[in-house]
Design a protein around this motif. Structure first.
Motif, PDB file in Angstrom:
ATOM      1  N   SER A 143      -7.922  31.150 -12.217  1.00  0.00           N
ATOM      2  CA  SER A 143      -8.077  30.029 -13.144  1.00  0.00           C
ATOM      3  C   SER A 143      -7.109  28.921 -12.720  1.00  0.00           C
ATOM      4  O   SER A 143      -6.062  29.185 -12.146  1.00  0.00           O
ATOM      5  N   PRO A 144      -7.482  27.668 -13.015  1.00  0.00           N
ATOM      6  CA  PRO A 144      -6.675  26.534 -12.540  1.00  0.00           C
ATOM      7  C   PRO A 144      -5.415  26.337 -13.381  1.00  0.00           C
ATOM      8  O   PRO A 144      -5.382  26.739 -14.541  1.00  0.00           O
ATOM      9  N   PRO A 145      -4.356  25.727 -12.794  1.00  0.00           N
ATOM     10  CA  PRO A 145      -3.215  25.316 -13.614  1.00  0.00           C
ATOM     11  C   PRO A 145      -3.633  24.160 -14.524  1.00  0.00           C
ATOM     12  O   PRO A 145      -4.592  23.457 -14.230  1.00  0.00           O
ATOM     13  N   ASP A 146      -2.932  23.998 -15.636  1.00  0.00           N
ATOM     14  CA  ASP A 146      -3.252  22.925 -16.577  1.00  0.00           C
ATOM     15  C   ASP A 146      -2.756  21.594 -16.025  1.00  0.00           C
ATOM     16  O   ASP A 146      -1.740  21.538 -15.332  1.00  0.00           O
TER      17      ASP A 146
ATOM     18  N   VAL B 211       0.724  27.396 -18.266  1.00  0.00           N
ATOM     19  CA  VAL B 211      -0.415  27.620 -19.162  1.00  0.00           C
ATOM     20  C   VAL B 211      -0.876  29.078 -19.117  1.00  0.00           C
ATOM     21  O   VAL B 211      -1.525  29.564 -20.032  1.00  0.00           O
ATOM     22  N   ARG B 212      -0.499  29.793 -18.046  1.00  0.00           N
ATOM     23  CA  ARG B 212      -0.941  31.197 -17.915  1.00  0.00           C
ATOM     24  C   ARG B 212      -0.334  32.092 -19.004  1.00  0.00           C
ATOM     25  O   ARG B 212      -0.826  33.177 -19.251  1.00  0.00           O
TER      26      ARG B 212
ATOM     27  N   ALA C 170     -13.130  27.026 -17.560  1.00  0.00           N
ATOM     28  CA  ALA C 170     -12.388  27.808 -16.565  1.00  0.00           C
ATOM     29  C   ALA C 170     -11.200  28.518 -17.204  1.00  0.00           C
ATOM     30  O   ALA C 170     -10.709  29.509 -16.668  1.00  0.00           O
ATOM     31  N   MET C 171     -10.727  28.009 -18.323  1.00  0.00           N
ATOM     32  CA  MET C 171      -9.634  28.667 -19.030  1.00  0.00           C
ATOM     33  C   MET C 171     -10.158  29.587 -20.129  1.00  0.00           C
ATOM     34  O   MET C 171      -9.468  30.527 -20.544  1.00  0.00           O
TER      35      MET C 171
ATOM     36  N   ASP D 168       6.196  32.157  -7.598  1.00  0.00           N
ATOM     37  CA  ASP D 168       7.024  31.079  -8.147  1.00  0.00           C
ATOM     38  C   ASP D 168       6.399  30.451  -9.400  1.00  0.00           C
ATOM     39  O   ASP D 168       7.105  29.887 -10.239  1.00  0.00           O
ATOM     40  N   MET D 169       5.064  30.551  -9.555  1.00  0.00           N
ATOM     41  CA  MET D 169       4.353  30.032 -10.723  1.00  0.00           C
ATOM     42  C   MET D 169       4.723  28.578 -11.033  1.00  0.00           C
ATOM     43  O   MET D 169       4.991  28.208 -12.186  1.00  0.00           O
TER      44      MET D 169
END
Lengths: 248, 54
Positions: A40-43, A50-51, A196-197, B6-7
């Motif tokens: 899933s993409p980062p916000d 966001v994870r 996607a989220m 690292d996120m």
């Protein structure tokens, strides 16, 4: 003997459901974690933080869902005196307490980088903390009284009184100003977050739900066994007393 | 791989959230299962004692 008929039936049903629930828990957890962490993409504003949402929101939903299960069981136990319902509330409480604690802790871990603080005493955070204490109070009442019938009744009444907290949690973000974001999935006009989220969010929520079924059924079986043991212990005590009377 | 761990700089928050969630849920699962197994053994033992008495 009809008192045991119900638990026997319950145990049979639980044994049919359990393998499926265990399989679903494993499958949904693996798929959910894959989407949550990799696919899933980062916000666009919150980046990778966001994870945290994928473990925070399902835990919060489950904290409320399990509370309603516990309250419904308590209601059934008080009104119809159903012995299994009393045990259902007792079995559900520790699971709900863990989910609520996880919602609070993961929320703090998300709040620190996004809001700049672990905690604010606003409506949402405070009412969820109250829910956690309601779970603790319910479990403490079970322990506080020797007589299980009385303990169960007192705990059930607390669970029912605490239901008033559920709409407060739900609407706290609309009623009072807060750092917490408003509802973005459970809205009348549909979710406002990206598909996607939503995929990892729903997969993780389903995994938590399946996990609840597994642990709840195990704990129900455990409580039924404990009840059986205390009935047998009482019976054997009475037996010894009669024998002593006869001998004396 | 390092980038993933690292996120985006949020590693401490993201991994702690996942780690605590996983440990708490696994702990409850395992301890519930253990208590259930112990209770099954106890019921069987009590039943056996009862048969012995009569």
């Amino acid at each position: 003997m009809h008192r045991f008929a119900n638990p026997a039936q319950f145990n049979r049903l639980a044994d049919v459901v359990l393998p499926w629930a265990i399989g679903l828990t494993v499958l949904l957890s693996v798929a959910g974690l894959y989407y949550a962490l990799f696919s899933s993409p980062p916000d666009y504003q919150q980046g990778e933080s966001v994870r945290v949402m994928y473990v925070h929101v399902p835990a919060a939903w489950m904290g409320m869902f399990v509370y309603m299960v516990m309250a419904a069981a308590s209601f059934t136990a008080l009104v119809w005196r159903h012995p299994l319902a009393l045990l259902a509330g007792k079995a559900a409480a520790p699971i709900g307490a863990i989910f609520t604690a996880l919602a609070l802790i993961t929320g703090m871990l998300w709040g620190k980088p996004m809001w700049g603080t672990y905690w604010v005493w606003d409506g949402r955070l405070t009412s969820v903390l109250v829910q956690f204490f309601l779970y603790l109070g319910y479990m403490a009442l079970w322990q506080a009284m020797e007589d299980e019938e009385k303990a169960g009744r007192a705990a059930s009444i607390l669970a029912l009184v605490g239901v008033v907290n559920i709409p407060i949690i739900k609407f706290s973000v609309d009623w009072w100003s807060t750092l917490h974001q408003p509802a973005s999935v459970m809205r009348l006009d549909g979710p406002t977050i990206d598909g996607a989220m939503l995929v990892p969010l729903f997969l993780m929520a389903a995994a938590y739900q399946a996990y609840f079924v597994v642990v709840f059924l195990w704990r129900m079986k455990l409580e039924i066994n404990n009840r059986k043991l205390s009935v047998m212990r009482q019976a054997s005590l009475q037996n010894t007393e009669t024998q002593m009377e006869v001998a004396g | 791989m390092t980038e993933f761990l690292d996120m985006g700089g949020y590693a401490a928050f993201v991994w702690t959230a996942y780690g605590l969630s996983a440990s708490a849920l696994v702990w409850l699962l395992v301890s519930s299962r253990r208590k259930l197994t112990a209770s099954v053994v106890a019921v069987d033992a009590a039943r056996a004692r009862r048969k012995g008495d009569n």
